[in-house]
Write a protein that holds these residues in place. Structure first.
Motif, PDB file in Angstrom:
ATOM      1  N   ILE A 389       4.134  -7.127  -2.453  1.00 13.50           N
ATOM      2  CA  ILE A 389       2.897  -6.426  -2.741  1.00 13.50           C
ATOM      3  C   ILE A 389       2.546  -5.672  -1.640  1.00 13.50           C
ATOM      4  CG2 ILE A 389       0.520  -6.671  -3.573  1.00 13.50           C
ATOM      5  CD1 ILE A 389       1.560  -8.815  -5.378  1.00 13.50           C
ATOM      6  N   LEU A 390       2.398  -4.333  -1.739  1.00 10.40           N
ATOM      7  CA  LEU A 390       2.054  -3.408  -0.704  1.00 10.40           C
ATOM      8  C   LEU A 390       0.560  -2.889  -0.780  1.00 10.40           C
ATOM      9  CD1 LEU A 390       5.615  -1.721  -0.338  1.00 10.40           C
ATOM     10  CD2 LEU A 390       4.741  -3.592   0.951  1.00 10.40           C
ATOM     11  N   ALA A 391      -0.083  -2.444   0.174  1.00  6.86           N
ATOM     12  CA  ALA A 391      -1.389  -2.035  -0.012  1.00  6.86           C
ATOM     13  C   ALA A 391      -1.282  -0.665   0.527  1.00  6.86           C
ATOM     14  CB  ALA A 391      -2.443  -2.653   0.937  1.00  6.86           C
ATOM     15  N   VAL A 392      -1.666   0.354  -0.340  1.00  9.84           N
ATOM     16  CA  VAL A 392      -1.612   1.763   0.286  1.00  9.84           C
ATOM     17  C   VAL A 392      -2.928   2.293   0.422  1.00  9.84           C
ATOM     18  CG1 VAL A 392      -0.717   4.060  -0.873  1.00  9.84           C
ATOM     19  CG2 VAL A 392       0.369   2.057  -1.530  1.00  9.84           C
ATOM     20  N   ASN A 393      -3.193   2.814   1.280  1.00  6.54           N
ATOM     21  CA  ASN A 393      -4.434   3.599   1.737  1.00  6.54           C
ATOM     22  C   ASN A 393      -4.250   4.699   2.439  1.00  6.54           C
ATOM     23  OD1 ASN A 393      -7.137   3.661   2.491  1.00  6.54           O
ATOM     24  ND2 ASN A 393      -6.858   2.052   4.332  1.00  6.54           N
ATOM     25  N   ARG A 394      -4.716   5.684   2.098  1.00  7.47           N
ATOM     26  CA  ARG A 394      -4.720   7.101   2.627  1.00  7.47           C
ATOM     27  C   ARG A 394      -3.392   7.341   3.379  1.00  7.47           C
ATOM     28  NH1 ARG A 394     -10.223   7.737   5.236  1.00  7.47           N
ATOM     29  NH2 ARG A 394     -10.432   5.592   5.219  1.00  7.47           N
ATOM     30  N   GLY A 395      -2.433   7.258   2.593  1.00 12.46           N
ATOM     31  CA  GLY A 395      -0.935   7.832   3.269  1.00 12.46           C
ATOM     32  C   GLY A 395      -0.364   6.672   4.045  1.00 12.46           C
ATOM     33  N   MET A 396      -0.871   5.778   4.340  1.00 13.36           N
ATOM     34  CA  MET A 396      -0.518   4.432   5.157  1.00 13.36           C
ATOM     35  C   MET A 396      -0.222   3.318   4.005  1.00 13.36           C
ATOM     36  SD  MET A 396      -1.405   5.379   8.138  1.00 13.36           S
ATOM     37  CE  MET A 396      -2.031   4.080   9.568  1.00 13.36           C
TER      38      MET A 396
END
Ligand SMILES: Nc1ncnc2c1ncn2[C@@H]1O[C@H](COP(=O)(O)OP(=O)(O)O)[C@@H](O)[C@H]1O
Ligand SMILES: [Mg+2]
Length: 399
Positions: A389-396
Motif C-alpha cells: 500500500i502506497l500513499a500518493v500525495n501531489r506527485g510524491m
C-alpha cells in the motif's frame, strides 16, 4: 538477483501447480522523470499487488498510466505523448523500470526526448539496453485495464467498444496489428479518391483488394478472440455457479464477422471485394467507406439478466465490465502461462463489501500484480499483507 526468502517474492507463482509454474509478471522498480505531475519519483516493489491511495488529483491515475506505457500501445488514457510531459519540465518525460517477466528481469525505458515531442508521434523505447519499437513491449509486458473513462462503454458509440475489442484481440494475436494498419491505410486512400472525385476503377480495385484481404484477417482474429473469451467465461460460470461478477455473453456485429461465420475466408474476401465495388457510388456520396470491419461492434449481454448491457444499471455495467477485464486477464494467463498486469483505477470504491472481497480474492487467485487506486485506505483492508500500500500525495509516493 538474490532470491527473497518470503513466499510473496518467489519467482514461481505459488498459485500454480508445479508443472505449470510461471513467473509472475511484476514491476520491481519504477522511476518517473517529468511524467505528468511527477518531477522525479521512484518506487521499489515486490510481486504483490500495489494499492495507491491518495486524494483526488494526487497522481494515482498518472502512475497507472506510466505503468501502462511499459506495455505496447498508447497508454491507458490513449493521450498524445506530448501531453504526458510535466508542464513545468523541459518538454520530455522518462519512465524507467525493472520488470520481472517470463524472459527474466528486464530493464525497460520509454519516454519522449525534450524538443522533439511536438511533431513526433512516437515514443522512444529501450528494452534491455536496446532501442526497440513500442510494439515490441507487448512481447514482455501485457496489461489489462479498467478506468472510469470506460464507464460509458456499453452506452456510448461503437468506436470505444471496437477499441476495447481490438485490445483484447491484440493481446492474444499481436499479428492483427499489421492487418489493422493495412486496412486503415487502404481505406484512407480509397476515401481520398472519393474526395478527389476520382472515378477510375483501376485505382479502386487495388485498394479494395487490400481492404478485403486485411479486413477478413481482422474479422477472423476478432471472431477467434471472442470465441476463446466466451469459452473461458462459460467454463468459469459452469465451475462457479453464482459468480460475484455477472457473466457476459459476447457477440460480434459486423458485415465480415457475420459472413465469416458462414463461409470460408476466401469466399468472404471475394464477397467483401464485390460489396466494396458495388457500394462505390454510395460511399462516394458519403465521401467515406460506410461498411466494413471499421464499423464492427462488440455486443455484450448481461448473462444472468439476459439483457443488453446498455440497458443495465450503471452498477451492473461496472460489474460486468470488471468481470470481462478479469476474464481477459485469465485468458492471457491461460494462453501464455503468464498473467498480465491488471490496472484498476477507482474500481474498489464502486463495489459493495462482498464484491470488493470477491475482486481481491480473484486477484490473489490469478496471482497478478494488480495496481489499484482509491481515495480511502480502508477499502483495501481485506488485502492486508497481500498487497503493498502506497500513499500518493501531489506527485510524491510514500509507503
Ligand atoms: N503534463 C502534466 N504536467 C503537470 N501536471 C499534470 C500533467 N498532466 C496532468 N497533471 C496533473 O496531475 C494531477 C493528478 O492527476 P491524476 O493522476 O489523474 O490524479 P488522481 O490521483 O485523482 O488519479 C492533476 O491535478 C493534473 O492536473
Ligand atoms: Mg484518478
Amino acid at each position: 538477483m538474490t532470491a527473497s526468502p518470503h513466499e510473496r517474492d518467489l519467482e514461481i507463482d505459488p498459485a500454480d501447480a508445479p508443472e505449470r509454474a510461471t513467473t509472475r509478471l511484476s514491476v520491481r522498480t519504477l522511476k518517473l522523470t517529468d511524467f505528468r505531475n511527477y518531477g522525479g519519483a521512484r518506487l521499489d516493489l515486490d510481486a504483490r499487488p500495489v494499492v495507491l491511495v491518495g486524494e483526488n488529483g494526487s497522481g494515482k491515475t498518472n502512475l497507472l498510466e506510466a505503468v501502462s506505457l511499459l506495455g505496447a500501445g498508447h497508454g491507458l488514457r490513449g493521450r498524445p505523448y506530448a501531453e504526458l510531459a510535466r508542464h513545468e519540465g523541459q518538454g520530455g518525460f522518462a519512465i524507467a523500470a525493472t520488470v520481472r517477466t517470463r524472459h527474466g528481469e528486464l530493464d525497460i525505458g520509454t519516454g519522449l526526448v525534450p524538443g522533439v515531442g511536438e511533431d513526433s508521434t512516437g515514443r522512444t523505447v529501450r528494452i534491455a539496453g536496446k532501442d526497440r519499437s513500442a510494439g515490441a513491449l507487448g512481447d514482455y509486458v501485457k496489461h489489462v485495464f479498467l478506468i472510469p473513462a470506460m464507464d460509458g462503454l456499453f452506452t456510448g458509440g461503437g468506436s470505444d467498444r471496437r477499441r476495447f475489442l481490438d485490445r483484447l484481440v491484440l493481446a492474444i494475436a499481436p499479428g492483427m496489428r499489421s492487418s489493422l494498419n493495412r486496412y486503415d491505410r487502404a481505406m484512407r486512400q480509397r476515401n481520398r479518391l472519393f474526395q478527389m472525385r476520382e472515378h477510375s476503377p483501376s485505382l479502386f480495385e487495388g485498394l479494395e483488394e487490400q481492404m478485403a484481404e486485411a479486413g477478413v484477417a481482422i474479422a477472423a482474429a476478432r471472431l477467434d478472440a471472442v470465441d476463446r473469451l466466451s469459452a473461458l467465461i462459460e467454463e468459469t460460470r459452469a465451475a462457479q455457479g453464482t459468480a460475484p461478477f455477472p457473466h457476459a455473453v459476447l457477440s460480434l456485429h459486423g458485415t465480415l464477422e457475420a459472413d465469416l461465420a458462414e463461409r470460408s475466408a476466401t469466399e468472404a474476401e471475394d464477397a467483401f471485394r464485390i460489396l466494396l465495388e458495388e457500394f462505390r457510388d454510395r460511399d462516394r456520396a458519403a465521401a467515406r467507406t460506410l461498411e466494413g470491419p471499421h464499423r464492427s461492434d462488440l455486443l455484450v449481454v448481461h448473462g444472468p439478466k439476459n439483457a443488453p448491457a446498455a440497458i443495465c444499471s450503471s452498477g451492473e455495467q461496472k460489474a460486468l465490465l470488471l468481470g470481462l477485464v478479469l476474464a481477459k486477464a485469465e485468458l492471457i494467463k491461460t494462453l501464455e502461462g503468464t498473467a498480465p498486469l491488471v490496472l484498476l483505477d477507482e474500481v474498489a470504491a464502486h463495489l459493495d463489501t462482498r464484491r470488493r472481497k470477491a475482486l481481491f480474492d480473484e486477484i490473489l487467485r490469478l496471482g497478478v500484480q494488480a495496481w489499484m487506486t482509491g481515495t480511502e485506505p480502508e477499502l483495501f483492508s481485506p488485502l492486508a499483507e497481500d498487497a503493498q500500500i502506497l500513499a500518493v500525495n501531489r506527485g510524491m509516493i510514500e509507503p
